[in-house]
Design an enzyme around this catalytic site. Structure first.
Site, PDB file in Angstrom:
ATOM      1  N   GLN A 105     -14.540   3.291   0.711  1.00 40.13           N
ATOM      2  CA  GLN A 105     -13.790   2.692  -0.391  1.00 40.13           C
ATOM      3  C   GLN A 105     -13.376   3.809  -1.343  1.00 40.13           C
ATOM      4  OE1 GLN A 105     -15.949  -0.154  -2.806  1.00 40.13           O
ATOM      5  NE2 GLN A 105     -14.150  -0.608  -4.084  1.00 40.13           N
ATOM      6  N   HIS A 131      -7.132  -5.598   1.883  1.00 36.85           N
ATOM      7  CA  HIS A 131      -6.030  -5.089   2.689  1.00 36.85           C
ATOM      8  C   HIS A 131      -5.539  -6.233   3.582  1.00 36.85           C
ATOM      9  CE1 HIS A 131      -6.898  -0.666   2.119  1.00 36.85           C
ATOM     10  NE2 HIS A 131      -8.103  -1.142   1.862  1.00 36.85           N
ATOM     11  N   ASN A 186     -13.002  -2.889   2.123  1.00 40.81           N
ATOM     12  CA  ASN A 186     -13.903  -1.745   2.206  1.00 40.81           C
ATOM     13  C   ASN A 186     -14.814  -1.733   0.980  1.00 40.81           C
ATOM     14  OD1 ASN A 186     -12.836  -0.687   4.639  1.00 40.81           O
ATOM     15  ND2 ASN A 186     -11.093   0.132   3.501  1.00 40.81           N
ATOM     16  N   ASP A 214       0.847  -1.195   0.000  1.00 39.40           N
ATOM     17  CA  ASP A 214       0.000   0.000   0.000  1.00 39.40           C
ATOM     18  C   ASP A 214       0.883   1.246   0.000  1.00 39.40           C
ATOM     19  OD1 ASP A 214      -3.213   0.569   0.935  1.00 39.40           O
ATOM     20  OD2 ASP A 214      -1.782   2.229   1.139  1.00 39.40           O
ATOM     21  N   HIS A 255     -10.122  -4.855  -3.645  1.00 35.47           N
ATOM     22  CA  HIS A 255      -8.802  -5.140  -3.087  1.00 35.47           C
ATOM     23  C   HIS A 255      -8.961  -5.583  -1.647  1.00 35.47           C
ATOM     24  CE1 HIS A 255      -9.821  -0.875  -2.730  1.00 35.47           C
ATOM     25  NE2 HIS A 255      -9.224  -0.894  -1.535  1.00 35.47           N
TER      26      HIS A 255
HETATM   27  P1  AMP Z   1      -9.726   1.732   0.125  1.00 34.75           P
HETATM   28  O1  AMP Z   1      -9.915   2.943   0.979  1.00 34.75           O
HETATM   29  O2  AMP Z   1     -10.146   0.463   0.823  1.00 34.75           O
HETATM   30  O3  AMP Z   1     -10.356   1.873  -1.240  1.00 34.75           O
HETATM   31  O4  AMP Z   1      -8.161   1.575  -0.049  1.00 34.75           O
HETATM   32  C1  AMP Z   1      -7.441   2.027  -1.145  1.00 34.75           C
HETATM   33  C2  AMP Z   1      -6.003   1.882  -0.780  1.00 34.75           C
HETATM   34  O5  AMP Z   1      -5.231   1.964  -1.963  1.00 34.75           O
HETATM   35  C3  AMP Z   1      -5.483   2.959   0.180  1.00 34.75           C
HETATM   36  O6  AMP Z   1      -4.977   2.318   1.354  1.00 34.75           O
HETATM   37  C4  AMP Z   1      -4.385   3.653  -0.626  1.00 34.75           C
HETATM   38  O7  AMP Z   1      -3.282   4.006   0.168  1.00 34.75           O
HETATM   39  C5  AMP Z   1      -4.027   2.594  -1.643  1.00 34.75           C
HETATM   40  N1  AMP Z   1      -3.482   3.084  -2.900  1.00 34.75           N
HETATM   41  C6  AMP Z   1      -4.007   4.026  -3.727  1.00 34.75           C
HETATM   42  N2  AMP Z   1      -3.251   4.170  -4.823  1.00 34.75           N
HETATM   43  C7  AMP Z   1      -2.228   3.283  -4.710  1.00 34.75           C
HETATM   44  C8  AMP Z   1      -1.113   2.947  -5.525  1.00 34.75           C
HETATM   45  N3  AMP Z   1      -0.883   3.541  -6.714  1.00 34.75           N
HETATM   46  N4  AMP Z   1      -0.262   1.992  -5.084  1.00 34.75           N
HETATM   47  C9  AMP Z   1      -0.466   1.393  -3.896  1.00 34.75           C
HETATM   48  N5  AMP Z   1      -1.512   1.645  -3.097  1.00 34.75           N
HETATM   49  C10 AMP Z   1      -2.383   2.590  -3.491  1.00 34.75           C
END
Ligand code: AMP
Ligand code: ZN
Length: 114
Positions: A92, A100, A85, A30, A98
């Site tokens: 989300q 986590h 999420n 992440d 995805h």
């Molecule tokens: P969510 O809030 O469950 O949709 O989580 C999205 C996650 O994606 C967050 O924890 C971000 O830090 C992560 N994220 C967004 N863009 C990237 C990226 N390019 N590479 C790695 N993680 C990312």
């Protein structure tokens, strides 16, 4: 999905710190880690969220991949949390499903990843 950031990561068009990859899934660190271990696992196929009609075999493969990633990250004994999420109330932010995979320190009931 041409405009999906995680599809682009899966296609190698955007760089990521890769932890695991096979023909169906990819796992990467992440960008904004909330825990000592915070890795994301995604299917290479695009689904917006967990309720987007994901076939059973794809869902099972994805979750088994998350367990594999937890093992790779050394969390098998200490434990870990898997979070998916879904939608606005869950905050989300990336609309490609995805998981986590979080761990590496004790967690309370509220975080991470929320
Ligand atoms: P969510 O809030 O469950 O949709 O989580 C999205 C996650 O994606 C967050 O924890 C971000 O830090 C992560 N994220 C967004 N863009 C990237 C990226 N390019 N590479 C790695 N993680 C990312
Ligand atoms: Zn996507």
């Amino acid at each position: 999905m041409t405009d999906c950031i995680f599809c682009k990561i899966a296609a190698g068009e955007i760089p990521s710190n890769k932890v695991y990859e096979d023909d169906r899934v990819i796992a990467f660190e992440d960008l904004n880690p909330q825990m000592p271990v915070h890795t994301l696992v995604i299917p290479k196929n695009h689904y917006s969220h967990i309720a987007d009609g994901i076939p059973d075999d794809e869902m099972g493969y994805l979750f088994n991949a998350a367990v594999k990633v937890a093992e790779i990250k050394g969390l098998s004994e200490s434990g870990f949390r898997l979070t998916v999420n879904t939608g606005a109330d869950a905050q989300q932010t990336v609309h490609h499903i995805h998981i986590h995979v979080c761990g590496g320190a004790p967690m309370n009931s509220g975080s991470p990843k929320r």
